[in-house]
Design a protein around this motif. Sequence first.
Motif, short mmCIF file in Angstrom:
data_model
loop_
_atom_site.label_atom_id
_atom_site.label_comp_id
_atom_site.label_asym_id
_atom_site.label_seq_id
_atom_site.Cartn_x
_atom_site.Cartn_y
_atom_site.Cartn_z
N GLN A 177 0.80 -1.21 0.00
CA GLN A 177 0.00 0.00 0.00
C GLN A 177 0.84 1.27 0.00
OE1 GLN A 177 -2.54 -0.46 3.40
NE2 GLN A 177 -3.94 -1.81 2.35
N ALA A 178 2.10 1.18 0.43
CA ALA A 178 2.95 2.36 0.47
C ALA A 178 3.22 2.84 -0.95
CB ALA A 178 4.27 2.04 1.16
N PRO A 179 3.05 4.12 -1.20
CA PRO A 179 3.28 4.63 -2.55
C PRO A 179 4.77 4.58 -2.89
CG PRO A 179 2.87 6.43 -1.05
CD PRO A 179 2.64 5.16 -0.28
N ALA A 180 5.06 4.14 -4.09
CA ALA A 180 6.44 4.09 -4.54
C ALA A 180 6.87 5.48 -4.99
CB ALA A 180 6.58 3.11 -5.69
N GLN A 181 8.02 5.89 -4.55
CA GLN A 181 8.52 7.19 -4.95
C GLN A 181 9.38 7.03 -6.19
OE1 GLN A 181 10.52 8.97 -1.65
NE2 GLN A 181 8.65 9.26 -0.50
N VAL A 182 9.02 7.74 -7.23
CA VAL A 182 9.75 7.67 -8.48
C VAL A 182 10.62 8.92 -8.57
CG1 VAL A 182 9.56 7.65 -10.99
CG2 VAL A 182 7.93 6.37 -9.60
N VAL A 183 11.90 8.70 -8.77
CA VAL A 183 12.83 9.81 -8.94
C VAL A 183 12.77 10.25 -10.39
CG1 VAL A 183 15.26 10.47 -8.86
CG2 VAL A 183 14.34 8.93 -7.14
N VAL A 184 12.55 11.53 -10.61
CA VAL A 184 12.48 12.06 -11.97
C VAL A 184 13.85 12.65 -12.33
CG1 VAL A 184 11.37 13.73 -13.48
CG2 VAL A 184 10.04 12.55 -11.75
N VAL A 185 14.37 12.22 -13.46
CA VAL A 185 15.68 12.65 -13.92
C VAL A 185 15.49 13.60 -15.10
CG1 VAL A 185 17.88 11.89 -14.90
CG2 VAL A 185 16.72 10.48 -13.20
N ASN A 186 16.01 14.80 -14.97
CA ASN A 186 15.95 15.78 -16.04
C ASN A 186 17.13 15.53 -16.98
OD1 ASN A 186 16.12 18.07 -17.68
ND2 ASN A 186 15.25 19.38 -16.10
N LEU A 190 14.73 3.11 -23.32
CA LEU A 190 13.87 4.27 -23.18
C LEU A 190 12.57 3.90 -22.48
CD1 LEU A 190 13.11 7.22 -23.70
CD2 LEU A 190 12.30 6.52 -25.95
N GLU A 191 11.94 2.82 -22.86
CA GLU A 191 10.67 2.42 -22.27
C GLU A 191 10.80 2.03 -20.80
OE1 GLU A 191 7.75 3.08 -23.56
OE2 GLU A 191 8.89 3.88 -25.25
N LYS A 192 11.92 1.40 -20.44
CA LYS A 192 12.14 1.04 -19.04
C LYS A 192 12.24 2.28 -18.15
CE LYS A 192 14.81 -3.11 -20.05
NZ LYS A 192 16.18 -3.68 -20.01
N ASN A 193 12.68 3.38 -18.74
CA ASN A 193 12.96 4.59 -17.97
C ASN A 193 12.01 5.75 -18.24
OD1 ASN A 193 15.51 3.84 -16.52
ND2 ASN A 193 16.12 3.42 -18.63
N ARG A 194 11.09 5.58 -19.14
CA ARG A 194 10.23 6.70 -19.57
C ARG A 194 9.57 7.42 -18.40
NH1 ARG A 194 8.29 8.50 -24.30
NH2 ARG A 194 8.96 6.68 -25.48
N ALA A 195 9.07 6.70 -17.41
CA ALA A 195 8.37 7.32 -16.28
C ALA A 195 9.32 8.15 -15.41
CB ALA A 195 7.69 6.26 -15.44
N LYS A 196 10.59 7.91 -15.51
CA LYS A 196 11.59 8.62 -14.68
C LYS A 196 12.18 9.82 -15.39
CE LYS A 196 13.35 4.42 -12.52
NZ LYS A 196 14.57 3.64 -12.25
N LEU A 197 11.90 10.01 -16.66
CA LEU A 197 12.58 11.03 -17.45
C LEU A 197 11.75 12.28 -17.67
CD1 LEU A 197 14.09 8.65 -20.16
CD2 LEU A 197 15.29 9.70 -18.22
N SER A 198 12.44 13.40 -17.70
CA SER A 198 11.80 14.66 -18.06
C SER A 198 12.82 15.52 -18.80
CB SER A 198 11.31 15.42 -16.81
OG SER A 198 12.37 16.04 -16.16
N VAL A 199 12.35 16.57 -19.43
CA VAL A 199 13.24 17.51 -20.13
C VAL A 199 13.01 18.93 -19.63
CG1 VAL A 199 13.54 16.11 -22.20
CG2 VAL A 199 11.61 17.68 -22.06
N ASN A 200 12.26 19.11 -18.60
CA ASN A 200 11.95 20.45 -18.05
C ASN A 200 13.04 20.90 -17.12
OD1 ASN A 200 9.62 20.22 -19.47
ND2 ASN A 200 8.37 19.73 -17.71
#
Length: 111
Positions: A41-50, A101-111
């Motif tokens: 039930q604990a929410p997983a924290q996803v680290v976003v990499v710019n 790319l697909e394995k990491n898509r949720a972790k990636l950003s360009v902002n």
Amino acid sequence: MRKSVFAGLLFPLLIGVSVAASAAESAAPQVAKSAAVQAVQAPAQVVVVNLNTADELTLERELVGVGAVKAKAIVAHRQANGDFTSVDELLEVKGIGAATLEKNRAKLSVN
């Protein structure tokens, strides 16, 4: 007579030990179940990499399937071609394929 007194004292002692052991066994699975439920039930924290600001160490540490060589290639591509305008541009980096790319898509950003 001594045997019956000894048996009279030993029997309640064995019953007490048996009840205590039985109670401990039934309590242990309940604790394990509740811990498993909390973990789910604990929410997983996803680290976003710019992609435009991350250094080689961050890319290597946070992205799946990206080691030192690919992380260096990402930074070199960014320096040579300017900032990424979309996450999909990562496919232009040598060594980065669609699977990575697909394995990491949720972790990636360009902002």
